[in-house]
Every structure is written in structure tokens, then in C-alpha cells.
Design a protein around this motif. Structure first.
Motif, PDB file in Angstrom:
ATOM      1  N   VAL A  80       1.001  -1.131   0.018  1.00  0.00           N
ATOM      2  CA  VAL A  80      -0.063  -0.030   0.131  1.00  0.00           C
ATOM      3  C   VAL A  80       0.904   1.356   0.019  1.00  0.00           C
ATOM      4  O   VAL A  80       0.355   2.347  -0.709  1.00  0.00           O
ATOM      5  CB  VAL A  80      -0.767   0.120   1.178  1.00  0.00           C
ATOM      6  CG1 VAL A  80      -1.620   1.253   1.375  1.00  0.00           C
ATOM      7  CG2 VAL A  80      -1.978  -1.178   1.090  1.00  0.00           C
ATOM      8  N   ALA A  81       2.158   1.241   0.733  1.00  0.00           N
ATOM      9  CA  ALA A  81       2.937   2.479   0.760  1.00  0.00           C
ATOM     10  C   ALA A  81       3.533   2.591  -0.753  1.00  0.00           C
ATOM     11  O   ALA A  81       3.605   3.851  -1.030  1.00  0.00           O
ATOM     12  CB  ALA A  81       4.180   2.128   1.619  1.00  0.00           C
ATOM     13  N   LEU A  82       3.903   1.681  -1.363  1.00  0.00           N
ATOM     14  CA  LEU A  82       4.510   1.638  -2.669  1.00  0.00           C
ATOM     15  C   LEU A  82       3.557   2.263  -3.545  1.00  0.00           C
ATOM     16  O   LEU A  82       3.567   3.340  -4.432  1.00  0.00           O
ATOM     17  CB  LEU A  82       4.946   0.598  -3.080  1.00  0.00           C
ATOM     18  CG  LEU A  82       6.325  -0.143  -2.428  1.00  0.00           C
ATOM     19  CD1 LEU A  82       6.538  -1.550  -3.007  1.00  0.00           C
ATOM     20  CD2 LEU A  82       7.354   0.793  -2.512  1.00  0.00           C
ATOM     21  N   ILE A  83       2.099   1.753  -3.305  1.00  0.00           N
ATOM     22  CA  ILE A  83       1.119   2.317  -4.312  1.00  0.00           C
ATOM     23  C   ILE A  83       0.880   3.956  -4.052  1.00  0.00           C
ATOM     24  O   ILE A  83       0.900   4.478  -5.016  1.00  0.00           O
ATOM     25  CB  ILE A  83      -0.210   1.454  -4.227  1.00  0.00           C
ATOM     26  CG1 ILE A  83       0.063  -0.085  -4.615  1.00  0.00           C
ATOM     27  CG2 ILE A  83      -1.565   2.160  -4.847  1.00  0.00           C
ATOM     28  CD1 ILE A  83      -1.163  -0.769  -4.508  1.00  0.00           C
ATOM     29  N   ASN A  84       0.917   4.192  -2.660  1.00  0.00           N
ATOM     30  CA  ASN A  84       0.703   5.391  -2.482  1.00  0.00           C
ATOM     31  C   ASN A  84       1.957   6.360  -3.020  1.00  0.00           C
ATOM     32  O   ASN A  84       1.616   7.326  -3.514  1.00  0.00           O
ATOM     33  CB  ASN A  84       0.526   5.645  -0.941  1.00  0.00           C
ATOM     34  CG  ASN A  84      -0.560   5.598  -0.597  1.00  0.00           C
ATOM     35  OD1 ASN A  84      -1.519   6.339  -0.519  1.00  0.00           O
ATOM     36  ND2 ASN A  84      -0.950   4.293   0.039  1.00  0.00           N
ATOM     37  N   VAL A  85       3.124   5.906  -3.086  1.00  0.00           N
ATOM     38  CA  VAL A  85       4.215   6.614  -3.634  1.00  0.00           C
ATOM     39  C   VAL A  85       4.001   7.038  -5.119  1.00  0.00           C
ATOM     40  O   VAL A  85       4.270   8.028  -5.495  1.00  0.00           O
ATOM     41  CB  VAL A  85       5.677   5.648  -3.553  1.00  0.00           C
ATOM     42  CG1 VAL A  85       6.653   6.306  -4.306  1.00  0.00           C
ATOM     43  CG2 VAL A  85       5.968   5.869  -2.098  1.00  0.00           C
ATOM     44  N   VAL A  86       3.524   6.035  -5.784  1.00  0.00           N
ATOM     45  CA  VAL A  86       3.188   6.290  -7.355  1.00  0.00           C
ATOM     46  C   VAL A  86       1.933   7.041  -7.582  1.00  0.00           C
ATOM     47  O   VAL A  86       1.964   8.301  -8.087  1.00  0.00           O
ATOM     48  CB  VAL A  86       3.000   4.650  -8.023  1.00  0.00           C
ATOM     49  CG1 VAL A  86       2.862   5.076  -9.517  1.00  0.00           C
ATOM     50  CG2 VAL A  86       4.546   4.148  -7.935  1.00  0.00           C
ATOM     51  N   PHE A  87       0.769   6.602  -6.986  1.00  0.00           N
ATOM     52  CA  PHE A  87      -0.452   7.323  -7.279  1.00  0.00           C
ATOM     53  C   PHE A  87      -0.407   8.651  -6.622  1.00  0.00           C
ATOM     54  O   PHE A  87      -1.192   9.594  -7.016  1.00  0.00           O
ATOM     55  CB  PHE A  87      -1.619   6.320  -7.352  1.00  0.00           C
ATOM     56  CG  PHE A  87      -1.490   5.269  -8.451  1.00  0.00           C
ATOM     57  CD1 PHE A  87      -1.918   5.592  -9.542  1.00  0.00           C
ATOM     58  CD2 PHE A  87      -1.140   3.990  -7.855  1.00  0.00           C
ATOM     59  CE1 PHE A  87      -2.266   4.500 -10.496  1.00  0.00           C
ATOM     60  CE2 PHE A  87      -1.180   3.053  -9.053  1.00  0.00           C
ATOM     61  CZ  PHE A  87      -1.659   3.235 -10.226  1.00  0.00           C
ATOM     62  N   GLY A  88      -0.243   8.764  -5.244  1.00  0.00           N
ATOM     63  CA  GLY A  88      -0.268   9.959  -4.641  1.00  0.00           C
ATOM     64  C   GLY A  88       0.730  10.966  -4.968  1.00  0.00           C
ATOM     65  O   GLY A  88       0.172  11.964  -5.103  1.00  0.00           O
ATOM     66  N   ILE A 200       7.826  12.503  -0.427  1.00  0.00           N
ATOM     67  CA  ILE A 200       7.080  11.151  -0.856  1.00  0.00           C
ATOM     68  C   ILE A 200       7.499  10.306   0.185  1.00  0.00           C
ATOM     69  O   ILE A 200       6.705   9.515   0.563  1.00  0.00           O
ATOM     70  CB  ILE A 200       7.879  10.856  -2.108  1.00  0.00           C
ATOM     71  CG1 ILE A 200       7.395  11.764  -3.281  1.00  0.00           C
ATOM     72  CG2 ILE A 200       7.450   9.451  -2.486  1.00  0.00           C
ATOM     73  CD1 ILE A 200       7.951  11.612  -4.699  1.00  0.00           C
ATOM     74  N   PHE A 201       8.843  10.021   0.430  1.00  0.00           N
ATOM     75  CA  PHE A 201       9.124   9.032   1.735  1.00  0.00           C
ATOM     76  C   PHE A 201       8.354   9.391   2.894  1.00  0.00           C
ATOM     77  O   PHE A 201       7.923   8.342   3.402  1.00  0.00           O
ATOM     78  CB  PHE A 201      10.786   9.058   1.767  1.00  0.00           C
ATOM     79  CG  PHE A 201      11.110   8.046   2.821  1.00  0.00           C
ATOM     80  CD1 PHE A 201      11.212   6.926   2.038  1.00  0.00           C
ATOM     81  CD2 PHE A 201      11.563   8.299   3.916  1.00  0.00           C
ATOM     82  CE1 PHE A 201      11.837   5.785   2.999  1.00  0.00           C
ATOM     83  CE2 PHE A 201      11.839   7.247   4.930  1.00  0.00           C
ATOM     84  CZ  PHE A 201      12.083   5.931   4.260  1.00  0.00           C
ATOM     85  N   GLY A 202       8.398  10.500   3.276  1.00  0.00           N
ATOM     86  CA  GLY A 202       7.562  11.005   4.409  1.00  0.00           C
ATOM     87  C   GLY A 202       6.211  10.393   4.482  1.00  0.00           C
ATOM     88  O   GLY A 202       5.536   9.691   5.524  1.00  0.00           O
ATOM     89  N   GLY A 203       5.513  10.891   3.362  1.00  0.00           N
ATOM     90  CA  GLY A 203       4.123  10.484   3.154  1.00  0.00           C
ATOM     91  C   GLY A 203       3.813   8.855   2.966  1.00  0.00           C
ATOM     92  O   GLY A 203       2.909   8.264   3.619  1.00  0.00           O
ATOM     93  N   ALA A 204       4.873   8.291   2.377  1.00  0.00           N
ATOM     94  CA  ALA A 204       4.572   6.628   2.442  1.00  0.00           C
ATOM     95  C   ALA A 204       4.825   6.362   3.819  1.00  0.00           C
ATOM     96  O   ALA A 204       4.346   5.352   4.127  1.00  0.00           O
ATOM     97  CB  ALA A 204       5.942   6.249   1.346  1.00  0.00           C
ATOM     98  N   GLY A 205       5.801   6.647   4.540  1.00  0.00           N
ATOM     99  CA  GLY A 205       6.100   6.085   5.856  1.00  0.00           C
ATOM    100  C   GLY A 205       4.854   6.303   6.585  1.00  0.00           C
ATOM    101  O   GLY A 205       4.402   5.335   7.516  1.00  0.00           O
ATOM    102  N   LEU A 206       4.192   7.483   6.806  1.00  0.00           N
ATOM    103  CA  LEU A 206       3.114   7.691   7.382  1.00  0.00           C
ATOM    104  C   LEU A 206       1.693   6.880   6.966  1.00  0.00           C
ATOM    105  O   LEU A 206       1.120   6.284   7.913  1.00  0.00           O
ATOM    106  CB  LEU A 206       2.390   9.442   7.335  1.00  0.00           C
ATOM    107  CG  LEU A 206       3.345  10.390   8.056  1.00  0.00           C
ATOM    108  CD1 LEU A 206       3.168  11.620   7.621  1.00  0.00           C
ATOM    109  CD2 LEU A 206       3.321   9.998   9.566  1.00  0.00           C
ATOM    110  N   ALA A 207       1.644   6.487   5.607  1.00  0.00           N
ATOM    111  CA  ALA A 207       0.812   5.507   5.196  1.00  0.00           C
ATOM    112  C   ALA A 207       0.848   4.166   5.700  1.00  0.00           C
ATOM    113  O   ALA A 207      -0.038   3.493   6.055  1.00  0.00           O
ATOM    114  CB  ALA A 207       0.810   5.509   3.499  1.00  0.00           C
ATOM    115  N   PHE A 208       2.297   3.767   5.680  1.00  0.00           N
ATOM    116  CA  PHE A 208       2.638   2.269   6.316  1.00  0.00           C
ATOM    117  C   PHE A 208       2.228   2.318   7.685  1.00  0.00           C
ATOM    118  O   PHE A 208       1.711   1.270   8.168  1.00  0.00           O
ATOM    119  CB  PHE A 208       4.222   2.379   6.062  1.00  0.00           C
ATOM    120  CG  PHE A 208       4.600   0.812   6.645  1.00  0.00           C
ATOM    121  CD1 PHE A 208       4.502  -0.063   5.810  1.00  0.00           C
ATOM    122  CD2 PHE A 208       5.266   0.966   7.908  1.00  0.00           C
ATOM    123  CE1 PHE A 208       4.681  -1.634   6.463  1.00  0.00           C
ATOM    124  CE2 PHE A 208       5.649  -0.242   8.341  1.00  0.00           C
ATOM    125  CZ  PHE A 208       5.383  -1.445   7.872  1.00  0.00           C
TER     126      PHE A 208
END
Length: 281
Positions: A80-88, A200-208
Motif C-alpha cells: 500500500v505504501a508503494l502504491i501511494n508513492v506512485v499514485f499519490g 514522498i518518503f515521509g508520506g509513504a512512511g505515514l501511510a505504512f
């Protein structure tokens, strides 16, 4: 005493003093509130998880059901975090750089997962992707169903992390690179992405971190099948229903540790990024 000695200010006191506008009273109230809301519950949870000693804690978190639930949770949350990286990042780019009808509406619904009760999301997803799916897509009781549910509740994190950076990003460097013949892909990869990477990394970490503890959005569509779709939050609920609060607390502590480490890493990386920017300036 000379005139020069009299004019020299006394050395600063070694006694620590409060700085700012709220003073010691404000700091004390803030610490008290955080202790009541955060620290005391966490301390109680940790104490419960170790009621049977360290060996009991270890047995609880290494039980086959707990290991399977934690493994599924970590894998699905990482996906889910990787998906958020791309589409987010893509959604943030479109909202900042493009103009289209309904842009304000799209920008508003990005925050909908924050306001919508997650159990409502689970009901909607079940009606859309469940056994009676109107679009003939059946994701009920599957790991892809978990991914869809968690992607819904974590959508805003990368988008809202990247948007401010894109808004403040100067286009002069991009235009200079374009004038030198660089393609759009090269400009994004070499110029834009390095600037966006911390956000991007910060948002992905929060999503994870959000995904590993999610419960409401997956409670219906997930199916709660042990070893297949049962995530850690559902395993914790199962242990409580079986009157095993120590086991539930132990797995909860593991989730807290994972979330804390994730947020700590994000904090360290953010500070390093700020220091690099200050050094470059």
C-alpha cells in the motif's frame, strides 16, 4: 571595580530556563495532557503485555497465528505504501500543475478518508467488490481486497505531503533544463524528484504506519481468514474475544514498536534533509 567591569553583563546562569510565550505552566499542562492521553495508556498496555514475563511475551508474539497476522500486515502495508508513492505523487502533481473542471471537488475529496468512518468505507467496498459486486469484481476475503481498503484510508498522506513542496517548487530550473533539450522524463527524474523525495518518503512512511494498525476499513472486506487475510488488528480482536488480553497486548506492542521505528526514521531523515538544505543555502 572598574567601569568596564561594571558594564560587563554577568555570565548566563546555568539554571535551565523556559523560553517562549507559554512559560512553565503551559509546558506543564502540555506534558500532563500528553501523559494522560498517550503515555499512560501506552504504559498500561506494555505492562499488560509483560504480565507473564518476558518469556510469556515472546511466546505470545511468536505464536503461529500472531506471526502470520504480522507477516500479512507488514506485506500488505508495504504494498500500500508503494502504491501511494506512485499514485499519490501523480495525484498531487495533477492537482498542482494542471487545471481541469472539478479540480476543487477532487482536491476536497482527497481528505474524505480522514473524515469518513472507516467502517463505512468497508461497507462501501464490500458492496462494490463483494460476492454481489455490480461490476463483477470479487475481492472479498482476498489480500487484494485488503490492499484496496488500506489504499483508500491512506490516500491523503502522500498527496498532502507532496502538494506543498510542489507548490513552492520554482519552475526556473525546469525551464532551464527544458531549454537545454532535456526531456520531460529527464527533468522529472533529475530535477523534480530529488526535491520531492523527502516528502514522498515521509508520506509513504505515514501511510505504512497507518496501514499496520488499520481495522475498520478491512473488517468486512478482509474476511478475517487466518493465515490468508487476517491482519494484526483482527488477530488482536480475536485474542480479546477468546479472553487472552496478554496475547492481544503483546501483539499490540509489536505494532507500536513498528510504528514508532517508522516515525523515528522519518524524523531523522527529515532533519537530515533540512540540514542539507541549510548547508546548500
Amino acid at each position: 571595580m572598574t567601569i568596564q567591569d561594571a558594564a560587563t553583563p554577568p555570565p548566563p546562569s546555568k539554571v535551565s530556563r523556559f523560553s517562549g510565550t507559554v512559560g512553565p505552566l503551559g509546558v506543564g499542562v502540555a506534558v500532563l495532557w500528553l501523559s494522560i492521553i498517550v503515555l499512560l495508556p501506552l504504559a498500561a498496555l506494555t505492562a499488560t503485555s509483560f504480565e507473564n514475563g518476558l518469556s510469556g511475551f515472546w511466546d505470545a508474539v511468536t505464536a503461529p497465528g500472531a506471526v502470520a497476522a504480522l507477516r500479512i500486515t507488514a506485506i500488505v502495508s508495504a504494498i500500500v505504501a508503494l502504491i501511494n508513492v506512485v499514485f499519490g505523487t501523480l495525484v498531487a502533481w495533477v492537482l498542482v500543475r494542471d487545471e481541469f473542471p472539478g479540480k476543487r471537488f477532487v482536491n476536497a475529496i482527497i481528505d474524505l478518508p480522514f473524515a469518513l468512518p472507516t467502517i463505512v468505507a468497508s461497507i462501501v467496498l464490500l458492496s462494490l467488490y463483494g460476492p454481489e459486486s455490480p461490476i463483477n469484481v470479487h475481492l472479498n476475503a482476498t489480500q487484494p481486497g485488503l490492499v484496496v481498503a488500506l489504499a483508500f484510508v491512506t490516500l491523503p498522506f502522500v498527496v498532502r505531503s507532496v502538494q506543498p513542496v510542489l507548490i513552492e517548487l520554482e519552475k526556473d530550473v525546469e525551464e532551464a533544463a527544458a531549454s537545454l533539450g532535456a526531456s520531460n522524463l529527464t527533468i522529472f527524474w533529475k530535477v523534480v524528484l530529488p526535491v520531492l523525495a523527502p516528502a514522498i518518503f515521509g508520506g509513504a512512511g505515514l501511510a505504512f504506519a497507518r496501514a499496520i494498525g488499520e481495522f475498520g476499513s478491512i473488517i468486512l472486506i478482509g474476511g478475517n481468514i487466518r493465515g490468508e487475510t487476517q491482519v494484526a488488528s483482527q488477530y488482536i480482536q480475536q485474542q480479546l474475544e477468546m479472553d487472552r488480553p496478554v496475547n492481544a497486548a503483546a501483539v499490540s506492542v509489536v505494532l507500536l514498536i513498528i510504528a514508532f521505528i517508522t516515525l523515528l526514521v522519518l524524523r531523522v531523515l527529515a532533519q537530515r534533509s533540512i540540514r542539507r538544505e541549510e548547508t546548500a543555502a
